[in-house]
Design an enzyme around this catalytic site. Structure first.
Site, short mmCIF file in Angstrom:
data_model
loop_
_atom_site.label_atom_id
_atom_site.label_comp_id
_atom_site.label_asym_id
_atom_site.label_seq_id
_atom_site.Cartn_x
_atom_site.Cartn_y
_atom_site.Cartn_z
N LYS A 115 -37.67 22.03 1.56
CA LYS A 115 -35.93 21.80 2.43
C LYS A 115 -35.92 20.20 2.52
O LYS A 115 -34.48 19.52 2.23
CB LYS A 115 -36.10 22.11 3.44
CG LYS A 115 -35.20 23.96 3.11
CD LYS A 115 -34.59 24.12 4.70
CE LYS A 115 -34.53 26.08 4.27
NZ LYS A 115 -33.98 26.23 5.63
N LYS A 201 -35.75 32.16 -4.89
CA LYS A 201 -35.33 33.36 -4.21
C LYS A 201 -33.86 33.82 -4.03
O LYS A 201 -33.43 32.78 -3.65
CB LYS A 201 -36.28 33.32 -3.09
CG LYS A 201 -36.18 32.31 -2.47
CD LYS A 201 -36.76 33.04 -1.06
CE LYS A 201 -36.31 31.28 0.07
NZ LYS A 201 -36.43 31.33 1.31
N LYS A 204 -29.25 32.57 1.58
CA LYS A 204 -28.30 32.65 1.36
C LYS A 204 -27.54 31.36 1.58
O LYS A 204 -26.59 30.87 1.77
CB LYS A 204 -28.68 32.76 3.38
CG LYS A 204 -28.60 34.06 3.79
CD LYS A 204 -29.04 33.65 5.26
CE LYS A 204 -29.96 34.51 5.83
NZ LYS A 204 -30.14 34.56 7.43
#
Ligand code: TYM
Length: 338
Positions: A115, A201, A204
């Site tokens: 991230k 993956k 969201k």
């Protein structure tokens, strides 16, 4: 058995969340209740502020995710269902564990590395200390088992390391403060991948909604997403070895197997030799059929904020009660006078 797990109320509940975690939550709530244990499931709303967010969306998503979990089968009378914010002990314990967690441990977290990317200096402190809050979430309740998808395994190992070091440093072997939790990861659906890219993956945060199946998608949207899912031109192989190097095909077959409650081998036994023109409609139909009851329930529940608020308030009251003894023990072990 004491089961604890959480989900961030950001965006919709997707098929990865469902097959990787939530379906296990539902299964375990009955098993655990039958054995006299307790299951606690929460919305990790405090985790959600570690990334840029819109406050009004977070509030709306907290209600929506509550509705989605109940629609999936989490029964607020069997499980303790709540949001972190209403149980301040999570944030308190996170601070208390901050003296035990090491910078080096957090620096090794792959989620942090992914991230933050190359811009570590520009990230929020909360994104870095995120796994300490996650450790607090489970250690607070003396969790024995934590049902999660594969991507959360490393965070749970960290929770165990923190618990172990805290016990070593501040407690006797005979009376440890924290239980070391074990992850429960479903072998057949540990990592559901994006429909657009078999190498990343289902998530969201993917900007393309076509990359994921939301549990709130209607039948047409769902069929369309499956039809448009990326594949290769080859027919399906007759055995598992033939899926090697075919990430997209492997993902769709894996989803079919997980959804139908069977094995990849059995799915290939049925569809081996056939092209995606045959397999995709079958997968789409299976998904529509399995998710329709969840979808209907969700639509019914989502607008009743008063009822959803009551569920969360009741769950939080119970969670505060369950959290109190461990929090008190932690303060005491550290020599903090209350
Ligand atoms: P979150 O909100 O990203 O995801 C919730 C759960 O869904 C699983 N999952 C997946 N499983 C399989 N395939 C996928 N593509 C997929 N995407 C998500 C996740 O593994 C997770 O189990 N940090 C956590 C929330 C959290 C938590 C906790 C979990 C906070 N505190 C304490 C367990 C215990 C998170 O962001 O999950």
């Amino acid at each position: 058995m004491r089961i604890v797990s959480g989900i961030q109320p950001t965006g919709n509940l997707h098929l990865g969340n469902y097959l990787g975690a939530i379906r296990n939550w539902v299964r375990m709530q009955d098993e655990v209740a039958a054995g006299g244990g307790q299951s606690l499931y929460f919305l990790a709303d405090l985790h959600a502020i570690s990334m840029p967010h819109v406050p009004a969306d977070l509030a709306a998503n907290t209600y929506e995710m509550t509705a989605a979990l109940v629609a999936c089968g989490i029964d607020p009378d069997k499980s303790v269902l709540f949001n972190q914010t209403q149980v301040p002990a999570h944030a308190e314990l996170q601070w208390l564990l901050g003296g035990t967690a090491r910078m080096g441990w957090l620096n090794r977290m792959t989620q942090w590395k992914d991230k933050a990317g190359k811009n570590r200096e520009g990230q929020s402190v909360a994104l870095f200390t995120y796994p300490v809050l996650q450790a607090a979430d489970v250690l607070l309740y003396q969790a024995t088992h934590v049902p999660v998808g594969e991507d959360q395994k490393q965070h749970l190992e960290l929770a165990r390391d923190i618990a172990q070091k805290f016990n070593n440093d501040f407690a006797s072997e005979a009376a440890p403060v924290f239980t070391l939790p074990d992850p429960i990861i479903p072998p057949e659906a540990a990592r559901i991948m994006s429909l657009r890219d078999g190498g990343s993956k289902m998530s969201k945060s993917d900007p393309s909604d076509m990359s994921r199946i939301n549990l709130t998608d209607d039948a047409d949207t769902l069929m369309n997403k499956v039809k448009k899912a990326k594949t290769d031109p080859e027919p399906l192989p007759g055995d598992k070895a033939g899926l090697e190097g075919r990430a997209e095909a492997a993902n769709l077959v894996g989803i079919y197997a997980a959804m139908a409650g069977t094995t990849v081998e059995a799915v290939l036994g049925e569809f081996g030799g056939q092209g995606f023109g045959r397999f995709k409609p079958a997968l789409g139909e299976l998904l529509v059929e399995s998710l329709a009851p969840i979808n209907a329930r969700f639509v019914e529940l989502r607008t009743d904020r008063a009822a959803l608020g009551q569920i969360l308030a009741k769950g939080a009251a119970k969670a505060r009660e369950l959290a109190a003894p461990t929090l008190a023990k932690t303060y005491e072990a550290l020599g903090l006078v209350r």
